[in-house]
Motif scaffolding. Structure first.
Motif, PDB file in Angstrom:
ATOM      1  N   UNK A   1      40.180  41.608  27.759  1.00 55.94           N
ATOM      2  CA  UNK A   1      40.660  41.020  29.010  1.00 55.94           C
ATOM      3  C   UNK A   1      40.780  39.522  28.834  1.00 55.94           C
ATOM      4  N   UNK A   2      41.793  38.976  29.437  1.00 55.06           N
ATOM      5  CA  UNK A   2      42.070  37.549  29.358  1.00 55.06           C
ATOM      6  C   UNK A   2      42.073  36.995  30.771  1.00 55.06           C
ATOM      7  N   UNK A   3      41.310  35.960  31.022  1.00 55.17           N
ATOM      8  CA  UNK A   3      41.267  35.323  32.329  1.00 55.17           C
ATOM      9  C   UNK A   3      41.823  33.915  32.186  1.00 55.17           C
ATOM     10  N   UNK A   4      42.747  33.558  33.036  1.00 53.29           N
ATOM     11  CA  UNK A   4      43.324  32.216  33.008  1.00 53.29           C
ATOM     12  C   UNK A   4      43.602  31.757  34.428  1.00 53.29           C
ATOM     13  N   UNK A   5      43.248  30.533  34.705  1.00 49.53           N
ATOM     14  CA  UNK A   5      43.591  29.934  35.987  1.00 49.53           C
ATOM     15  C   UNK A   5      44.953  29.274  35.818  1.00 49.53           C
ATOM     16  N   UNK A   6      45.904  29.703  36.642  1.00 50.74           N
ATOM     17  CA  UNK A   6      47.236  29.117  36.584  1.00 50.74           C
ATOM     18  C   UNK A   6      47.593  28.556  37.955  1.00 50.74           C
ATOM     19  N   UNK A  78      46.728  41.303  38.208  1.00 50.64           N
ATOM     20  CA  UNK A  78      46.291  42.181  37.123  1.00 50.64           C
ATOM     21  C   UNK A  78      44.814  42.566  37.259  1.00 50.64           C
ATOM     22  N   UNK A  79      44.360  42.797  38.498  1.00 48.98           N
ATOM     23  CA  UNK A  79      42.962  43.181  38.711  1.00 48.98           C
ATOM     24  C   UNK A  79      42.667  44.576  38.175  1.00 48.98           C
ATOM     25  N   UNK A  80      43.689  45.354  37.856  1.00 44.68           N
ATOM     26  CA  UNK A  80      43.494  46.677  37.281  1.00 44.68           C
ATOM     27  C   UNK A  80      42.678  46.590  35.986  1.00 44.68           C
ATOM     28  N   UNK A  81      42.772  45.464  35.285  1.00 47.25           N
ATOM     29  CA  UNK A  81      42.035  45.292  34.038  1.00 47.25           C
ATOM     30  C   UNK A  81      40.801  44.414  34.167  1.00 47.25           C
ATOM     31  N   UNK A  82      40.381  44.142  35.394  1.00 48.81           N
ATOM     32  CA  UNK A  82      39.243  43.260  35.639  1.00 48.81           C
ATOM     33  C   UNK A  82      37.955  43.894  35.099  1.00 48.81           C
ATOM     34  N   UNK A  83      37.208  43.118  34.336  1.00 49.84           N
ATOM     35  CA  UNK A  83      35.944  43.613  33.791  1.00 49.84           C
ATOM     36  C   UNK A  83      34.894  43.714  34.880  1.00 49.84           C
ATOM     37  N   UNK A  84      33.973  44.664  34.773  1.00 52.99           N
ATOM     38  CA  UNK A  84      33.018  44.916  35.846  1.00 52.99           C
ATOM     39  C   UNK A  84      32.096  43.732  36.158  1.00 52.99           C
ATOM     40  N   UNK A  85      31.871  42.848  35.204  1.00 55.32           N
ATOM     41  CA  UNK A  85      30.974  41.725  35.466  1.00 55.32           C
ATOM     42  C   UNK A  85      31.665  40.555  36.188  1.00 55.32           C
ATOM     43  N   UNK A  86      32.982  40.619  36.342  1.00 59.99           N
ATOM     44  CA  UNK A  86      33.702  39.590  37.076  1.00 59.99           C
ATOM     45  C   UNK A  86      33.601  39.934  38.564  1.00 59.99           C
ATOM     46  N   UNK A  87      32.817  39.153  39.292  1.00 63.33           N
ATOM     47  CA  UNK A  87      32.518  39.478  40.685  1.00 63.33           C
ATOM     48  C   UNK A  87      33.375  38.746  41.708  1.00 63.33           C
ATOM     49  N   UNK A  88      34.005  37.642  41.315  1.00 67.60           N
ATOM     50  CA  UNK A  88      34.785  36.871  42.273  1.00 67.60           C
ATOM     51  C   UNK A  88      35.961  37.694  42.783  1.00 67.60           C
TER      52      UNK A  88
END
Length: 99
Positions: A1-6, A78-88
């Motif tokens: 999973x890749x997280x980026x603030x755009x 793309x929250x379908x790929x959100x990892x379980x530890x990402x709570x925001x």
């Protein structure tokens, strides 16, 4: 999973300083997304989607420090790929790219 603030901004209001290159690949819309990067170091700078020609998505880490201090995220994609530890959770959440 890749997280980026755009930061999604009107393309007409944007000025990029410095040398860039780009490559295009198909987005989820089936249209090209032009990925812009620094031609010297390879750092990603922006995504320029043909599906939404009026906007450009700037990687927030590339913005000047003072501008970054004023950003207020309100949308997740793309929250379908959100990892379980990402709570925001932000007010606007989409499993895929909104149309």
């Amino acid at each position: 999973m890749y997280v980026a603030l755009v930061a999604v901004v009107p393309k007409a209001k944007l000025t990029l300083n410095g040398p860039t290159k780009s490559w295009a690949g198909k987005g989820s819309s089936g249209k090209d997304v032009h990925r812009i990067f620094c031609s010297e170091c390879g750092s990603p700078i922006a995504h320029d989607p043909d599906a939404a020609p009026e906007i450009i998505a700037i990687k927030a880490g590339t913005l000047d420090s003072e501008i970054k201090k004023t950003l207020k995220p309100d949308t997740e994609i793309w929250t379908v790929g959100k990892l379980p530890f990402v709570k925001e959770s932000l007010p606007n959440a989409f499993e895929h790219m909104p149309s």
